[in-house]
Enzyme design. Structure first.
Site, PDB file in Angstrom:
ATOM      1  N   ILE A 152       0.727   4.243  41.288  1.00 49.49           N
ATOM      2  CA  ILE A 152       0.013   5.465  41.639  1.00 49.49           C
ATOM      3  C   ILE A 152       0.188   5.684  43.143  1.00 49.49           C
ATOM      4  CG2 ILE A 152      -1.667   5.414  39.749  1.00 49.49           C
ATOM      5  CD1 ILE A 152      -3.669   4.122  41.553  1.00 49.49           C
ATOM      6  N   ASP A 153      -0.028   6.910  43.581  1.00 47.70           N
ATOM      7  CA  ASP A 153       0.226   7.262  44.967  1.00 47.70           C
ATOM      8  C   ASP A 153      -0.726   6.536  45.922  1.00 47.70           C
ATOM      9  OD1 ASP A 153       2.199   9.026  44.120  1.00 47.70           O
ATOM     10  OD2 ASP A 153       0.788  10.693  43.958  1.00 47.70           O
ATOM     11  N   LYS A 154      -0.307   6.446  47.169  1.00 47.09           N
ATOM     12  CA  LYS A 154      -1.079   5.774  48.205  1.00 47.09           C
ATOM     13  C   LYS A 154      -2.519   6.265  48.248  1.00 47.09           C
ATOM     14  CE  LYS A 154      -1.489   5.567  53.250  1.00 47.09           C
ATOM     15  NZ  LYS A 154      -0.918   6.003  54.553  1.00 47.09           N
ATOM     16  N   ARG A 255      -0.194  16.142  40.593  1.00 52.77           N
ATOM     17  CA  ARG A 255      -0.233  16.973  41.798  1.00 52.77           C
ATOM     18  C   ARG A 255       0.737  18.147  41.686  1.00 52.77           C
ATOM     19  NH1 ARG A 255       0.658  12.409  46.289  1.00 52.77           N
ATOM     20  NH2 ARG A 255       0.203  14.121  47.733  1.00 52.77           N
TER      21      ARG A 255
END
Length: 348
Positions: A152-154, A255
């Protein structure tokens, strides 16, 4: 024929050289995928071909396809977006929030702000650095990233499953590939989402003008297929709280998909959500939004639910972790604002 494994940071394209070979003087013409298969240990021809399709195989500093013929004295290199781990992966004593663990796997709740694996500009402090400290050896995935089944993204918080054995890596990766795992996210998005629920379909690929962004290619001309199912959880005036279930797992999928249908994630700076996209021009409203951004200085996205079949016991495991404080505080501010705003409209 010589090999010179060095790190080379191509700043413009953010690529790192993982392998470099010089063909000998007597090298007969040979397809580059076969050439590399003969020289790189533990790599499949399919992986080399995928790298070539992505523009990551170079001959004499020019990207080539897998059928390109290598000739005498050619310089052949493979450059990827992440640095070689043997150079950069340092174990670091970083605490892990472990939700579940057995001898095959573990589930962690990643905090927002932690990068999952080392990459351009983030060489330490990652989840993989922490895993390397707490576990002596983890199996490598197809991208040579230890233990990682997905990511998953930062600035996205939430659940990740980590494989501790080759058996677990194979079994879990297959489930994610075959779309039998369960992944649900909670997101706060700009605008009042029209339908109570729906499905977003559209190939996702690299944005043609901004390498840091992905975009939707509705005609399927580029990118990879992506499917997101969403459901409205709560309407809060100028923003909406939604639940998103992933059928596929593309980079930045939620997103990108939510922006594609006109509902960019709240405070998603990379995709323009850190601007006032819906609402009034009143100064008080702008101050309210600025306060929300300070409370939640990241995109409003949390991986809340994760489910999968245990690779050994075959039991279906489902985990859920609560929405973190920064996001819940922001949501509560919107609840208060939405109620007062509605009350004012009714009085008028």
């Amino acid at each position: 024929m010589t090999t010179r494994p060095i790190i080379e940071n191509e700043s413009e394209d953010e690529l790192y050289e993982h392998h470099r070979f010089e063909a000998g003087k007597g090298q007969a013409p040979l397809r580059v995928d076969k050439f590399l298969m003969n020289l790189i240990e533990n790599i499949t021809r399919n992986k080399i071909q995928k790298a070539a399709d992505s523009g990551n195989i170079f001959v004499n500093d020019v990207p080539v396809k897998s059928n390109h013929k290598v000739k005498a004295n050619d310089i052949v290199s493979m450059r990827l977006e992440h640095p070689p781990y043997e150079y950069l992966l340092e174990p670091e004593n970083i605490p892990l929030n472990i939700v579940y663990e057995d001898d095959q796997l573990l589930v962690v709740n990643k905090t927002a702000g932690m990068v999952v694996h080392p990459g351009h500009g983030n060489y330490s402090g990652t989840l993989v650095n922490a895993l390397a400290y707490h576990f002596e050896s983890l199996p490598m995935n197809s991208s040579d990233r230890p233990g990682l089944v997905h990511r998953i993204d930062k600035d996205t918080s939430g659940l990740l499953v980590i494989a501790k054995t080759e058996l677990a890596m194979t079994g879990l990766t297959k489930q994610f590939s075959e779309k039998t795992s369960e992944r649900e996210y909670i997101a706060l998005v700009w605008g009042n989402v029209k339908d109570d629920e729906g499905t977003i379909e559209g190939h996702i690929g690299r944005h043609p003008k901004d390498r840091m962004q992905n975009t939707v290619y509705p005609d399927g001309s580029e990118g990879k297929p992506a499917v997101t199912h969403y459901k409205v959880v709560e309407r809060l005036g100028y923003v909406t709280l939604v639940s998103c279930r992933l059928e596929t797992g593309r980079t930045h999928q939620i997103r990108v998909h939510m922006k594609y249908i006109g509902h960019t994630l709240f405070n998603d700076a990379r995709y323009g959500g850190d601007l006032i996209l819906k609402g009034t021009t009143f100064t008080k409203y702008k101050q309210f939004i600025d306060n929300c951004f300070k409370i939640l200085p990241r995109q409003a996205l949390h991986a809340r639910t994760l489910g999968f079949e245990h690779p050994v016991t075959k039991e279906f495991l489902r985990f859920e972790c609560p929405v973190p404080e920064d996001m819940t505080e922001c949501i509560e501010k919107w609840r208060v604002y939405s109620k007062s705003h509605t009350a004012e409209e009714e009085e008028d």
